[in-house]
Write a protein that holds these residues in place. Structure first.
Motif, PDB file in Angstrom:
ATOM      1  N   LYS A 155     -12.597 -14.479  -2.170  1.00 24.85           N
ATOM      2  CA  LYS A 155     -12.965 -13.020  -2.918  1.00 24.85           C
ATOM      3  C   LYS A 155     -14.198 -13.011  -3.817  1.00 24.85           C
ATOM      4  CE  LYS A 155     -10.292 -10.260  -6.401  1.00 24.85           C
ATOM      5  NZ  LYS A 155      -9.154 -10.105  -7.296  1.00 24.85           N
ATOM      6  N   VAL A 156     -14.817 -11.991  -3.777  1.00 24.19           N
ATOM      7  CA  VAL A 156     -15.817 -11.822  -4.396  1.00 24.19           C
ATOM      8  C   VAL A 156     -15.812 -10.578  -5.356  1.00 24.19           C
ATOM      9  CG1 VAL A 156     -18.601 -11.472  -4.202  1.00 24.19           C
ATOM     10  CG2 VAL A 156     -17.329 -12.807  -2.717  1.00 24.19           C
ATOM     11  N   ASP A 157     -16.140 -10.762  -6.541  1.00 23.94           N
ATOM     12  CA  ASP A 157     -15.720  -9.843  -7.571  1.00 23.94           C
ATOM     13  C   ASP A 157     -17.098  -9.409  -8.260  1.00 23.94           C
ATOM     14  OD1 ASP A 157     -14.003  -8.148  -8.371  1.00 23.94           O
ATOM     15  OD2 ASP A 157     -12.871  -9.799 -10.169  1.00 23.94           O
ATOM     16  N   HIS A 158     -17.376  -8.452  -8.106  1.00 19.83           N
ATOM     17  CA  HIS A 158     -18.582  -7.677  -8.888  1.00 19.83           C
ATOM     18  C   HIS A 158     -19.823  -8.619  -8.927  1.00 19.83           C
ATOM     19  CE1 HIS A 158     -16.047  -4.477 -10.168  1.00 19.83           C
ATOM     20  NE2 HIS A 158     -14.937  -5.475 -10.622  1.00 19.83           N
ATOM     21  N   LEU A 159     -20.499  -9.081  -7.750  1.00 19.99           N
ATOM     22  CA  LEU A 159     -21.682  -9.635  -7.697  1.00 19.99           C
ATOM     23  C   LEU A 159     -22.888  -9.062  -7.781  1.00 19.99           C
ATOM     24  CD1 LEU A 159     -22.537 -12.708  -6.744  1.00 19.99           C
ATOM     25  CD2 LEU A 159     -22.503 -11.754  -4.276  1.00 19.99           C
ATOM     26  N   ASN A 160     -23.605  -9.445  -8.573  1.00 17.84           N
ATOM     27  CA  ASN A 160     -25.134  -8.857  -8.812  1.00 17.84           C
ATOM     28  C   ASN A 160     -26.055  -9.979  -8.785  1.00 17.84           C
ATOM     29  OD1 ASN A 160     -24.839  -6.036  -9.992  1.00 17.84           O
ATOM     30  ND2 ASN A 160     -22.956  -7.046 -10.970  1.00 17.84           N
ATOM     31  N   ALA A 161     -27.089  -9.619  -7.974  1.00 22.10           N
ATOM     32  CA  ALA A 161     -28.317 -10.552  -7.850  1.00 22.10           C
ATOM     33  C   ALA A 161     -29.561  -9.752  -7.578  1.00 22.10           C
ATOM     34  CB  ALA A 161     -27.813 -11.722  -6.710  1.00 22.10           C
ATOM     35  N   GLY A 162     -30.263  -9.374  -8.516  1.00 25.87           N
ATOM     36  CA  GLY A 162     -31.262  -8.676  -8.137  1.00 25.87           C
ATOM     37  C   GLY A 162     -30.965  -7.395  -7.907  1.00 25.87           C
ATOM     38  N   ARG A 163     -32.224  -6.584  -7.376  1.00 29.00           N
ATOM     39  CA  ARG A 163     -31.747  -4.930  -7.041  1.00 29.00           C
ATOM     40  C   ARG A 163     -31.256  -4.826  -5.641  1.00 29.00           C
ATOM     41  NH1 ARG A 163     -35.750  -2.911  -3.347  1.00 29.00           N
ATOM     42  NH2 ARG A 163     -37.440  -4.508  -2.919  1.00 29.00           N
ATOM     43  N   MET A 164     -31.161  -5.916  -4.878  1.00 30.16           N
ATOM     44  CA  MET A 164     -30.463  -5.869  -3.600  1.00 30.16           C
ATOM     45  C   MET A 164     -28.972  -6.239  -3.319  1.00 30.16           C
ATOM     46  SD  MET A 164     -32.873  -4.373  -1.855  1.00 30.16           S
ATOM     47  CE  MET A 164     -32.091  -4.680  -0.270  1.00 30.16           C
ATOM     48  N   VAL A 165     -28.378  -6.697  -4.731  1.00 37.43           N
ATOM     49  CA  VAL A 165     -26.869  -6.971  -4.804  1.00 37.43           C
ATOM     50  C   VAL A 165     -26.419  -6.230  -5.833  1.00 37.43           C
ATOM     51  CG1 VAL A 165     -25.011  -8.739  -4.670  1.00 37.43           C
ATOM     52  CG2 VAL A 165     -27.425  -9.180  -3.448  1.00 37.43           C
ATOM     53  N   ARG A 166     -25.884  -5.167  -5.806  1.00 40.03           N
ATOM     54  CA  ARG A 166     -25.480  -4.670  -7.025  1.00 40.03           C
ATOM     55  C   ARG A 166     -23.898  -4.276  -7.199  1.00 40.03           C
ATOM     56  NH1 ARG A 166     -29.369   0.348  -6.326  1.00 40.03           N
ATOM     57  NH2 ARG A 166     -28.570   1.016  -8.418  1.00 40.03           N
ATOM     58  N   ASP A 167     -23.487  -4.824  -7.818  1.00 34.60           N
ATOM     59  CA  ASP A 167     -21.841  -4.787  -8.015  1.00 34.60           C
ATOM     60  C   ASP A 167     -20.980  -4.669  -6.856  1.00 34.60           C
ATOM     61  OD1 ASP A 167     -19.841  -4.267  -9.888  1.00 34.60           O
ATOM     62  OD2 ASP A 167     -19.508  -2.214  -9.338  1.00 34.60           O
ATOM     63  N   VAL A 168     -21.149  -5.728  -6.078  1.00 37.28           N
ATOM     64  CA  VAL A 168     -20.729  -6.090  -4.713  1.00 37.28           C
ATOM     65  C   VAL A 168     -19.434  -6.807  -4.637  1.00 37.28           C
ATOM     66  CG1 VAL A 168     -20.904  -6.928  -2.440  1.00 37.28           C
ATOM     67  CG2 VAL A 168     -22.704  -5.965  -3.423  1.00 37.28           C
ATOM     68  N   SER A 169     -18.241  -6.185  -4.187  1.00 37.44           N
ATOM     69  CA  SER A 169     -16.880  -6.734  -4.143  1.00 37.44           C
ATOM     70  C   SER A 169     -16.285  -6.880  -2.873  1.00 37.44           C
ATOM     71  CB  SER A 169     -15.877  -6.267  -5.298  1.00 37.44           C
ATOM     72  OG  SER A 169     -16.464  -6.169  -6.544  1.00 37.44           O
ATOM     73  N   PHE A 170     -15.859  -7.821  -2.118  1.00 42.64           N
ATOM     74  CA  PHE A 170     -14.821  -7.745  -1.253  1.00 42.64           C
ATOM     75  C   PHE A 170     -13.876  -9.021  -0.947  1.00 42.64           C
ATOM     76  CE2 PHE A 170     -18.698 -10.114  -0.384  1.00 42.64           C
ATOM     77  CZ  PHE A 170     -18.398 -11.205   0.469  1.00 42.64           C
ATOM     78  N   GLU A 171     -13.140  -8.942   0.126  1.00 45.04           N
ATOM     79  CA  GLU A 171     -12.076 -10.220   0.216  1.00 45.04           C
ATOM     80  C   GLU A 171     -12.211 -10.390   1.781  1.00 45.04           C
ATOM     81  OE1 GLU A 171      -8.393  -8.591  -0.986  1.00 45.04           O
ATOM     82  OE2 GLU A 171      -8.548  -8.898  -2.897  1.00 45.04           O
ATOM     83  N   LEU A 172     -12.018 -11.654   2.051  1.00 42.63           N
ATOM     84  CA  LEU A 172     -11.861 -12.200   3.262  1.00 42.63           C
ATOM     85  C   LEU A 172     -10.644 -13.147   3.790  1.00 42.63           C
ATOM     86  CD1 LEU A 172     -13.718 -13.017   5.936  1.00 42.63           C
ATOM     87  CD2 LEU A 172     -14.437 -15.139   4.819  1.00 42.63           C
ATOM     88  N   ARG A 173      -9.905 -12.884   4.488  1.00 40.29           N
ATOM     89  CA  ARG A 173      -8.706 -13.226   4.932  1.00 40.29           C
ATOM     90  C   ARG A 173      -8.731 -14.311   5.812  1.00 40.29           C
ATOM     91  NH1 ARG A 173      -4.414 -10.552   2.639  1.00 40.29           N
ATOM     92  NH2 ARG A 173      -4.833  -8.810   1.799  1.00 40.29           N
ATOM     93  N   LYS A 174      -7.892 -15.548   6.041  1.00 40.26           N
ATOM     94  CA  LYS A 174      -7.775 -16.584   6.561  1.00 40.26           C
ATOM     95  C   LYS A 174      -7.782 -15.928   8.308  1.00 40.26           C
ATOM     96  CE  LYS A 174      -5.607 -20.771   7.968  1.00 40.26           C
ATOM     97  NZ  LYS A 174      -4.417 -21.800   7.447  1.00 40.26           N
ATOM     98  N   GLY A 175      -8.539 -16.303   8.966  1.00 43.38           N
ATOM     99  CA  GLY A 175      -8.402 -16.166  10.586  1.00 43.38           C
ATOM    100  C   GLY A 175      -9.130 -14.738  10.860  1.00 43.38           C
TER     101      GLY A 175
END
Length: 497
Positions: A261-281
């Motif tokens: 689970k990625v929650d409100h990821l920010n890293a410079g101007r190219m990664v702005r408030d990115v959230s998503f989930e990845l499930r098994k398989g």
């Protein structure tokens, strides 16, 4: 098409343990775009390297503009008017864009290099290509796609009569490919001979006049493009028909556990408030235009680039990933889009590259257990059908697609539960693509989870269970594969603030 400008006849070339070219023929005419096709390892790039003086042929003749030639190095070929745009980028990262384009033939003002004039000339080239790149920008700061366009601009800047494009569109967006095709058509109209190496069947039908097919280092045949079908070419390349139907529904149970689970990821101007989930398989596809921030998101998640804020959870536990080593310890593997720069060490062997990410498992006291290393490496050579004479072969001697398989083997040996595949089939032929797809499906069936970044819409629709779409650093859409269409994805990919 005009008169014949280039003929290669009976070209033979061997390396230690590999018969790379077996008496290959190629004829190129003025005012034609001639496709050169074949699976990875078929010998396409090797044939072009023989032509341009990077390799010396063992047998055969090269006739250029009516006379027999043999170039001692690429500079001699360039001076004669034969220029190659390589699949693997050959730019110097610490120099500016303009300095890279004119390296070795700098514009001088007295005894000093005239950077201002070189910047002006580079800008004219980019205007001709219809792309927006600052000639003063440092090369290492550009994306792979932009670097590729600089390589093309560099080739066009020569007074060329024959230009070889080796996978020029592999890292380009659809819009950039259209601009590239405009340039190629203009060069064809000027009676230039163009050799176009690509694995994208749709491109071949759109841009080329004739197709020469190679298989296992040998010449199979030459077809007139308009008179042949996609299946005709594939059958000549691999001897079988390969179907690429899109996935119609997710293979992941709705109650499958969330592994990442990625929650409100920010890293410079190219990664702005990115959230998503990845499930098994699950195969979670990341789509978007070039510069959308997909690779930057993956690099921030993997610890390759610093994140400014946001949280990452693995199997429900919050983790602190600051470096790639941290990510690997958390069970994350990353297959970079730029395998030569980040994925492999080309002057080391297949075995050494395969065990690089899990070397501690192969230590016996202070020494590496070479027997164990070779056995495991051979296992993955067999699994991935990597074309190599042995695990002691240097990776530099493998084709691009087989180098990609070595990178995949590295993370499979490490047994990572979460795999990030960034452009996993970039520069890989249709047969090898099918093998990579099969492998990815087998991995998720075993319970591993994959984030797949791809610029190919057909690949996204064929492989993904769910699709995250990005635009200008933000997540702008999320679609289950059952509801995903090219139109919906493109709508989200252009959904700016």
């Amino acid at each position: 098409m005009g008169d014949v400008i280039l003929t290669m006849k009976g070209i033979d070339k061997s390396f230690p343990g590999v018969h790379a070219l077996d008496h290959v023929d190629l004829e190129v005419r003025k005012g034609e775009v001639h496709a050169l096709m074949g699976e990875n390892g078929a010998g396409k790039s090797t044939l072009m390297k023989v032509l341009t003086g990077i390799y010396t042929k063992d047998e055969g003749t090269i006739t250029y503009e009516g006379r027999e030639v043999e170039f001692s190095n690429p500079r001699a070929a360039q001076d004669a008017g034969i220029v190659i745009v390589h699949q693997e980028l050959n730019m110097l990262g610490h120099l500016t864009v303009a300095q890279n384009i004119f390296i070795g033939r700098e514009i001088m003002n007295g005894k000093l290099i005239d950077d201002k004039k070189m910047n002006e000339e580079a800008r004219k080239l980019f205007e001709q290509l219809g792309i927006d790149i600052d000639p003063k920008e440092t090369m290492s700061r550009l994306t792979v796609g932009k670097q590729q366009m600089c390589e093309i601009a560099k080739a066009i800047s020569h007074e060329a009569k024959v230009i070889i494009f080796d996978e020029p569109s592999a890292a380009l967006t659809e819009a950039e490919i259209e601009e590239l095709f405009k340039i190629i058509r203009d060069l064809r109209d000027k009676q230039m001979g163009i050799v176009y190496i690509s694995h994208r069947m749709d491109e071949i039908k759109v841009i080329t006049d004739r197709v020469t097919v190679m298989r296992d280092g040998g010449y199979v045949g030459t077809l007139i493009t308009k008179d042949c079908t996609k299946d005709d070419i594939i059958n000549m390349m691999v001897g079988r028909v390969i179907y690429e139907d899109p996935k119609t529904e997710s293979a992941v149970p709705k109650d499958a556990p969330i592994v990442l689970k990625v929650d409100h990821l920010n890293a410079g101007r190219m990664v702005r408030d990115v959230s998503f989930e990845l499930r098994k398989g699950e195969i979670l596809g990341f789509s978007g235009l070039m510069g959308a921030g997909r690779t930057e998101t993956a690099r921030a998640l993997f610890g390759a680039d610093p994140k400014e804020s946001g949280d990452i959870y693995i199997n429900g536990q919050k983790v602190d990933i600051k470096t790639p080593q941290d990510a690997v310890k958390c069970g994350i593997g990353y297959l970079s889009e730029d395998r030569k720069r980040y994925g492999i060490v080309v002057d080391k062997t297949v075995a050494e590259n395969s065990t690089m990410a899990s070397l501690e498992s192969f230590m016996s006291g202070m020494f590496i257990d070479k027997k164990k290393e070779n056995q495991v490496a051979q296992q993955y050579v067999d699994t991935l059908k990597t074309k190599t004479p042995g695990v002691d072969q240097l990776v530099v001697n493998l084709s691009g697609g087989n180098q990609q398989k070595v990178v995949i083997a590295k993370w499979l040996v490490r047994n990572c539960d979460i795999l990030i595949f960034d452009e996993p089939t970039r520069g890989i032929d249709v047969g090898a693509k099918s093998e990579i797809y099969q492998l990815m499906n087998e991995l998720v069936a075993e319970g591993k989870s994959i984030i797949m970044i791809s610029s190919e819409m057909t690949e996204i629709l064929r492989m993904s269970d769910r699709i995250v779409v990005m635009c200008e650093g933000r997540k702008t859409g999320e679609l289950d594969i059952a509801e995903a269409t090219q139109e919906r994805i493109m709508h989200a990919a252009t959904l700016r603030e």
